[in-house]
Design a protein around this motif. Sequence first.
Motif, mmCIF file in Angstrom:
data_model
loop_
_atom_site.group_PDB
_atom_site.id
_atom_site.type_symbol
_atom_site.label_atom_id
_atom_site.label_comp_id
_atom_site.label_asym_id
_atom_site.label_seq_id
_atom_site.Cartn_x
_atom_site.Cartn_y
_atom_site.Cartn_z
ATOM 1 N N ILE A 111 -7.050 3.266 -3.279
ATOM 2 C CA ILE A 111 -7.398 3.102 -1.868
ATOM 3 C C ILE A 111 -7.682 4.458 -1.236
ATOM 4 C CG2 ILE A 111 -6.090 0.960 -1.565
ATOM 5 C CD1 ILE A 111 -3.863 2.691 -0.251
ATOM 6 N N TRP A 112 -8.347 4.423 -0.103
ATOM 7 C CA TRP A 112 -8.573 5.614 0.719
ATOM 8 C C TRP A 112 -8.542 5.161 2.174
ATOM 9 C CZ3 TRP A 112 -13.400 8.334 2.693
ATOM 10 C CH2 TRP A 112 -13.099 9.637 3.095
ATOM 11 N N ALA A 122 2.438 6.663 7.719
ATOM 12 C CA ALA A 122 3.077 5.350 7.866
ATOM 13 C C ALA A 122 2.112 4.361 8.508
ATOM 14 C CB ALA A 122 4.352 5.473 8.698
ATOM 15 N N ALA A 123 1.387 4.820 9.533
ATOM 16 C CA ALA A 123 0.414 3.940 10.189
ATOM 17 C C ALA A 123 -0.700 3.542 9.226
ATOM 18 C CB ALA A 123 -0.175 4.638 11.417
ATOM 19 N N GLN A 124 -1.099 4.481 8.346
ATOM 20 C CA GLN A 124 -2.176 4.190 7.400
ATOM 21 C C GLN A 124 -1.803 3.061 6.458
ATOM 22 O OE1 GLN A 124 -4.677 8.333 6.893
ATOM 23 N NE2 GLN A 124 -2.988 7.975 5.495
ATOM 24 N N VAL A 125 -0.625 3.143 5.836
ATOM 25 C CA VAL A 125 -0.275 2.103 4.861
ATOM 26 C C VAL A 125 0.007 0.776 5.561
ATOM 27 C CG1 VAL A 125 0.513 3.688 3.076
ATOM 28 C CG2 VAL A 125 2.137 2.932 4.810
ATOM 29 N N ARG A 126 0.598 0.821 6.749
ATOM 30 C CA ARG A 126 0.873 -0.419 7.477
ATOM 31 C C ARG A 126 -0.424 -1.112 7.865
ATOM 32 N NH1 ARG A 126 0.976 -1.177 12.739
ATOM 33 N NH2 ARG A 126 1.166 1.045 13.233
ATOM 34 N N THR A 127 -1.357 -0.346 8.420
ATOM 35 C CA THR A 127 -2.624 -0.928 8.874
ATOM 36 C C THR A 127 -3.448 -1.456 7.706
ATOM 37 O OG1 THR A 127 -2.644 0.598 10.759
ATOM 38 C CG2 THR A 127 -4.735 -0.453 10.171
ATOM 39 N N LEU A 128 -3.531 -0.665 6.634
ATOM 40 C CA LEU A 128 -4.359 -1.079 5.504
ATOM 41 C C LEU A 128 -3.746 -2.269 4.771
ATOM 42 C CD1 LEU A 128 -6.920 -0.514 3.967
ATOM 43 C CD2 LEU A 128 -5.676 1.107 2.544
ATOM 44 N N ALA A 129 -2.425 -2.273 4.629
ATOM 45 C CA ALA A 129 -1.777 -3.407 3.958
ATOM 46 C C ALA A 129 -2.031 -4.700 4.720
ATOM 47 C CB ALA A 129 -0.280 -3.143 3.814
ATOM 48 N N ALA A 130 -1.859 -4.655 6.038
ATOM 49 C CA ALA A 130 -2.104 -5.855 6.842
ATOM 50 C C ALA A 130 -3.563 -6.285 6.741
ATOM 51 C CB ALA A 130 -1.719 -5.593 8.294
ATOM 52 N N TRP A 185 5.007 7.046 1.543
ATOM 53 C CA TRP A 185 5.200 5.932 2.471
ATOM 54 C C TRP A 185 4.648 4.666 1.829
ATOM 55 C CZ3 TRP A 185 7.803 6.005 7.053
ATOM 56 C CH2 TRP A 185 8.128 7.257 7.581
ATOM 57 N N MET A 186 5.371 3.579 2.021
ATOM 58 C CA MET A 186 4.940 2.287 1.495
ATOM 59 C C MET A 186 4.983 1.252 2.620
ATOM 60 S SD MET A 186 7.117 1.935 -2.027
ATOM 61 C CE MET A 186 7.171 3.219 -3.273
ATOM 62 N N ALA A 187 4.085 0.286 2.537
ATOM 63 C CA ALA A 187 4.142 -0.856 3.452
ATOM 64 C C ALA A 187 3.729 -2.099 2.686
ATOM 65 C CB ALA A 187 3.239 -0.652 4.654
ATOM 66 N N ARG A 188 4.496 -3.158 2.844
ATOM 67 C CA ARG A 188 4.225 -4.429 2.177
ATOM 68 C C ARG A 188 3.694 -5.412 3.208
ATOM 69 N NH1 ARG A 188 5.829 -9.195 -0.282
ATOM 70 N NH2 ARG A 188 6.079 -9.129 -2.545
ATOM 71 N N ALA A 189 2.692 -6.187 2.854
ATOM 72 C CA ALA A 189 2.111 -7.157 3.782
ATOM 73 C C ALA A 189 1.848 -8.465 3.061
ATOM 74 C CB ALA A 189 0.815 -6.627 4.385
ATOM 75 N N MET A 243 0.840 -1.180 0.000
ATOM 76 C CA MET A 243 0.000 0.000 0.000
ATOM 77 C C MET A 243 0.884 1.242 0.000
ATOM 78 S SD MET A 243 -3.089 -1.024 -0.134
ATOM 79 C CE MET A 243 -3.506 -2.727 -0.388
ATOM 80 N N VAL A 244 0.480 2.244 -0.769
ATOM 81 C CA VAL A 244 1.327 3.413 -0.988
ATOM 82 C C VAL A 244 0.556 4.684 -0.647
ATOM 83 C CG1 VAL A 244 2.774 4.656 -2.639
ATOM 84 C CG2 VAL A 244 2.460 2.181 -2.872
ATOM 85 N N ASP A 245 1.155 5.503 0.220
ATOM 86 C CA ASP A 245 0.632 6.840 0.499
ATOM 87 C C ASP A 245 1.430 7.820 -0.350
ATOM 88 O OD1 ASP A 245 0.800 9.525 2.127
ATOM 89 O OD2 ASP A 245 -0.979 8.488 2.865
ATOM 90 N N TRP A 246 0.752 8.509 -1.272
ATOM 91 C CA TRP A 246 1.420 9.332 -2.291
ATOM 92 C C TRP A 246 1.511 10.783 -1.838
ATOM 93 C CZ3 TRP A 246 4.178 6.946 -5.619
ATOM 94 C CH2 TRP A 246 4.666 7.574 -6.765
ATOM 95 N N THR A 247 2.247 11.570 -2.569
ATOM 96 C CA THR A 247 2.360 12.992 -2.273
ATOM 97 C C THR A 247 2.352 13.791 -3.568
ATOM 98 O OG1 THR A 247 3.694 14.703 -1.199
ATOM 99 C CG2 THR A 247 4.893 12.945 -2.287
ATOM 100 N N GLY A 248 1.852 15.010 -3.489
ATOM 101 C CA GLY A 248 1.873 15.898 -4.647
ATOM 102 C C GLY A 248 3.020 16.878 -4.588
#
Length: 687
Positions: A206-207, A227-235, A20-24, A1-6
């Motif tokens: 994703i959102w 960071a918490a968002q991508v970690r939680t959603l990926a898991a 931020w990225m998190a792999r699960a 899951m990837v949290d992007w930036t503009g």
Amino acid sequence: MVDWTGGGDTGPTPKKDAIWMARAAGGHADAPEYVRNRLIARDRLAEEIQKTLDAGERLMIGFDFPFGYPQGFARHITGSDDPFALWQWITDRAGDLKDGKNRFDLAAQMNALLPGDGPFWFNGIKREIDGLSRKKPPTLPVTELRKAETLAKGAFTCWQMGGAGAVGSQVLMGLPILQSLRAMFPDQIAVWPFEPLDRPIAFIEIWPSLIAAEVAANQQPDEIKDAAQVRTLAAAVSRLSPTELEQMLDVHAPKEGWIFGLGHEQKLAAAARQGRLRNDCFALPPGTHWTPVDEAMDMLRDRLTPVTGTETIPAHAAGGRILAKDAIAAGSHPPHANSAVDGYGFAGGLTPGLHHIPLAAGRAAAGVPWTGTLPQGQALRILTGAPLPDGVDTVVLEEDVRATETEITVEGPLKPGANTRKAGEDVVAGDITLPAGRRLTAPDLALLSSTAIKDVTVHRPLRVGILSTGDEVQPPGAPLAPGQIADANRPMLAEVIRKWGYEVVDLGIARDDRGDVENKLNQGASQADVILTSGGASAGDEDHVSALLRGTGSMALWRIAVKPGRPLALAVWNGAPVFGLPGNPVAAFVCTLIFARPALSALAGAGWSEPIKLTVPAAFSKNKKPGRREYLRARLTNGCSEVFGSEGSGRVSGLSWADGLVELPDGAAVIEPGTPVTYMPFAGFGL
């Protein structure tokens, strides 16, 4: 899951509003990864995609920005409703993707192709840009929100280029990256929901705010929210069953795109809550000093829940796995009424006396049923397991029959239904064949197969990290300098964990250095579901395990009234429960059996497990003082329990000598030969 930036290149220091990225996988997310800019992110994603393709696996990548604009916009820009035509149009004009400074000019360029003052707005740079207002225009030439945004409460419009929560810049700087990855891996990436998911790589939108409450509850102290968002959603997504995943992906969305999980927020939130223990889950009641064993066990039983994800696998391959859902019989067993013996079948029972019954032609056998209806008053040769033909409800054993080619002679009486099995007399279709929480055995696999169950939903195997600590501890087999000792705990605990059907994650030995211990705990939290440490969990100068765990605010030092053993350190490190065991091998072994075994069983999804306790005569003498429960290394000899000659917890040989433990009560006790004592065989602990 990837949290992007503009925004542009944010520099080397991890921060919010960056990438931020998190792999699960298997319900467990790796530690979130900070990525400095979009080009580096593209290369990291390409690396993950290539790794997946090389392994022959499948990968879903979620991005937290819209994949399309409100319906009709693409046609204004490209003359086509094809979303990928718009992706390419933006890619051709995006300019420097590293810093993204021209995104506002690009928005103004698209505004010029539509009537009026919009739809893009919010100029985020100092210079004025013709065609891009700093405030929202009073009217927009196109719809403000996609259909998905009208259903996702709090979602922002993609026309706003800046400000809190805005996603407009993310879209313009994100779509070119997605388009370039599609070009790098032609025919390997499917973009949902525009394309069927028949390729190894899937891009989804994703959102994370769909599970905002779960993200907040799962956020670690001082952890950046992204960071918490991508970690939680990926898991959470990796914990979804195939059926749940299929339901969430089965949408009929317009060409403007869709948000993954929209309409399924409760299921997604439930998956996010799996595997998460509260940071205060091990807290003791105020004023607690020495906790009796039974109270400690009750607290653990009440607070621990499964931390593993689930998956659906073929039933025949599920031996040793723990059911996450009840297994429901798809068919009855037996599937049809059949003969329990070799003999002759007919209708009704027999009255007392000798009976001569005409014999019909043919026979019924298992796998070769007899077709037709047997006339009343006739008999038919039938073999064990054969379905009962119409007109047959009773079978007489062939040993009780005299038979010729045309008739049988049999002595009555015989009850109707004798020597037959009814359809479903074992299990009826729709019944619960086996309950959730059961670890499947070889006979269970036979039952699942017999009731036509093809697939079962099981917990993923619990991964247990094992860490030894101390400068004096050396790997098994290594030469020992003065003052050094061999690591007895890690091989012992690893074998125990394997015997219990869990996966061992060997974390090695951490030296008496806070940084080394912290690195090992971080490794354990990223690779395992639960961590067992031995040593370093007391309160001395070099007890870095307890010092670090106290820093999380989650540690509780359970002073349990037990011998052997000393305080048991319990905490949550980056979401993973940690059991700080004593460093002494005997105490570590006993605490693992008494406390860790039922706790791990609950964490694995099998529920709380109780050891087998037998009452046997003692073959020893002991005057026990009150105050602590004691566990003595013991073995059975001629039906009586003898104990190891020394109670010293440093005598590792006593563990090898023993085949169980004798449990002595909390209070005082006088034991003489012949006194009944509680004996707990190691076999009853699954060893």
